[in-house]
Enzyme design. Sequence first.
Site, PDB file in Angstrom:
ATOM      1  N   ASP A  64       5.667 -34.298  51.979  1.00 40.91           N
ATOM      2  CA  ASP A  64       5.892 -35.631  51.412  1.00 40.91           C
ATOM      3  C   ASP A  64       5.297 -36.717  52.308  1.00 40.91           C
ATOM      4  O   ASP A  64       5.238 -36.556  53.528  1.00 40.91           O
ATOM      5  CB  ASP A  64       7.410 -35.852  51.236  1.00 40.91           C
ATOM      6  CG  ASP A  64       7.711 -37.008  50.297  1.00 40.91           C
ATOM      7  OD1 ASP A  64       6.831 -37.362  49.479  1.00 40.91           O
ATOM      8  OD2 ASP A  64       8.825 -37.562  50.374  1.00 40.91           O
TER       9      ASP A  64
ATOM     10  N   HIS B  61      -3.568 -38.115  49.293  1.00 44.73           N
ATOM     11  CA  HIS B  61      -3.520 -36.729  48.824  1.00 44.73           C
ATOM     12  C   HIS B  61      -4.677 -35.917  49.402  1.00 44.73           C
ATOM     13  O   HIS B  61      -4.518 -34.755  49.762  1.00 44.73           O
ATOM     14  CB  HIS B  61      -3.527 -36.677  47.290  1.00 44.73           C
ATOM     15  CG  HIS B  61      -2.307 -37.324  46.685  1.00 44.73           C
ATOM     16  ND1 HIS B  61      -1.037 -37.052  47.123  1.00 44.73           N
ATOM     17  CD2 HIS B  61      -2.169 -38.227  45.686  1.00 44.73           C
ATOM     18  CE1 HIS B  61      -0.158 -37.760  46.412  1.00 44.73           C
ATOM     19  NE2 HIS B  61      -0.821 -38.492  45.543  1.00 44.73           N
TER      20      HIS B  61
ATOM     21  N   LEU C  78      -0.770 -13.376  55.961  1.00 46.42           N
ATOM     22  CA  LEU C  78       0.086 -14.490  55.549  1.00 46.42           C
ATOM     23  C   LEU C  78       0.197 -14.500  54.033  1.00 46.42           C
ATOM     24  O   LEU C  78      -0.791 -14.337  53.327  1.00 46.42           O
ATOM     25  CB  LEU C  78      -0.527 -15.831  56.011  1.00 46.42           C
ATOM     26  CG  LEU C  78       0.234 -17.096  55.606  1.00 46.42           C
ATOM     27  CD1 LEU C  78       1.536 -17.233  56.412  1.00 46.42           C
ATOM     28  CD2 LEU C  78      -0.623 -18.352  55.811  1.00 46.42           C
TER      29      LEU C  78
HETATM   30  C1  IPE Z   1       8.691 -33.866  46.289  1.00 45.55           C
HETATM   31  O1  IPE Z   1       8.237 -35.125  46.654  1.00 45.55           O
HETATM   32  C2  IPE Z   1       7.594 -33.095  45.654  1.00 45.55           C
HETATM   33  C3  IPE Z   1       6.477 -32.739  46.518  1.00 45.55           C
HETATM   34  C4  IPE Z   1       6.360 -32.989  47.794  1.00 45.55           C
HETATM   35  C5  IPE Z   1       5.422 -32.028  45.869  1.00 45.55           C
HETATM   36  P1  IPE Z   1       8.533 -36.409  45.764  1.00 45.55           P
HETATM   37  O2  IPE Z   1       7.916 -37.543  46.487  1.00 45.55           O
HETATM   38  O3  IPE Z   1       8.080 -36.189  44.367  1.00 45.55           O
HETATM   39  O4  IPE Z   1      10.120 -36.475  45.791  1.00 45.55           O
HETATM   40  P2  IPE Z   1      11.116 -37.666  45.490  1.00 45.55           P
HETATM   41  O5  IPE Z   1      10.767 -38.209  44.149  1.00 45.55           O
HETATM   42  O6  IPE Z   1      10.922 -38.681  46.561  1.00 45.55           O
HETATM   43  O7  IPE Z   1      12.475 -37.040  45.562  1.00 45.55           O
HETATM   44  C1  IPE Z   2       3.758 -35.891  48.374  1.00 45.52           C
HETATM   45  O1  IPE Z   2       3.448 -37.193  48.729  1.00 45.52           O
HETATM   46  C2  IPE Z   2       2.727 -35.293  47.440  1.00 45.52           C
HETATM   47  C3  IPE Z   2       3.197 -35.152  46.068  1.00 45.52           C
HETATM   48  C4  IPE Z   2       4.408 -35.368  45.640  1.00 45.52           C
HETATM   49  C5  IPE Z   2       2.224 -34.720  45.101  1.00 45.52           C
HETATM   50  P1  IPE Z   2       3.875 -38.415  47.838  1.00 45.52           P
HETATM   51  O2  IPE Z   2       2.770 -38.699  46.874  1.00 45.52           O
HETATM   52  O3  IPE Z   2       5.206 -38.219  47.229  1.00 45.52           O
HETATM   53  O4  IPE Z   2       3.924 -39.552  48.924  1.00 45.52           O
HETATM   54  P2  IPE Z   2       4.975 -40.729  49.022  1.00 45.52           P
HETATM   55  O5  IPE Z   2       6.335 -40.132  49.063  1.00 45.52           O
HETATM   56  O6  IPE Z   2       4.772 -41.590  47.808  1.00 45.52           O
HETATM   57  O7  IPE Z   2       4.606 -41.414  50.281  1.00 45.52           O
HETATM   58 MG    MG Z   3       7.095 -38.663  47.858  1.00 47.78          MG
END
Ligand code: IPE
Ligand code: IPE
Ligand code: MG
Length: 241
Positions: free
Chosen positions: A19, A36, A130
């Site tokens: 995240d 990303h 792995l």
């Molecule tokens: C969880 O992250 C999903 C992934 C890292 C793929 P999100 O950013 O979607 O989660 P919430 O919405 O903050 O809980």
């Molecule tokens: C995690 O990073 C990747 C996915 C959920 C696809 P985020 O896109 O949720 O990044 P933040 O939480 O908005 O910073």
């Molecule tokens: Mg996120």
Amino acid sequence: MKQRTLTNQQHIHTAIIMDGNGRWAERRGLPRNYGHRAGADAVRRVVKAAPELGIDTLTLYAFSADNWRRPEREVGSLFRLFHSYLLSETEKCVEHGIRLNVIGRRDRLTPTLLDAVMQAEDATAGGAALHLNIAIDYSARDSIMAAANLAAGGAGSREAFASAVALASNQKAVSFDVDLLIRTGGEQRLSDFMLWESAYAELYFTGTMWPDFGEADLAQALSAFHSRERRFGRIREAVAV
Ligand code: IPE
Ligand code: IPE
Ligand code: MG
């Protein structure tokens, strides 16, 4: 029965909620998809480092079933990224003995992506260094519900239900429990990830944004994991027995 080894465990299943990509980019005044892309580089670093740290299964949360709620543009760029990751990494995975398995729902993937997934899985099926699971369109609750439907009619054992959960989320092997669950990006929640498999997982939260996460951060998480005493319900004296 002897529990799986505690502090000197060698076969560690680490799962990561990757995240913070969006915030990483926003803080730099960049569009979220740059985050990303930088996140995909972090995946490459972590996959490379994992076997040397005693990790034999690495499960990465790349896209949750709830992430469909994001703007179409962002979803589109994420899926293009998954596709290019599969195309660029398959050969490297074969070379390094990495068995790749995409877990989660498959019915909402485009036929082209599904083809790339199946090709990558077939090509890497022999890998033993792995097991790399990438969770795309994944929901732990959906997997557990589907497993309950599969198991309906027979009480079954916990092991049988675990196999049904694995099957329901397209895991190729019955994955064993998660030992260490890492979440980057500062939030301390599970966001519908590996709820069944993480029953006794050690939780590790870090404020580091995923694109900044690297080998040293993974080593630090592992070191925290090794300092934990896993009791599995028993009392301290009995742990080492
Ligand atoms: C969880 O992250 C999903 C992934 C890292 C793929 P999100 O950013 O979607 O989660 P919430 O919405 O903050 O809980
Ligand atoms: C995690 O990073 C990747 C996915 C959920 C696809 P985020 O896109 O949720 O990044 P933040 O939480 O908005 O910073
Ligand atoms: Mg996120």
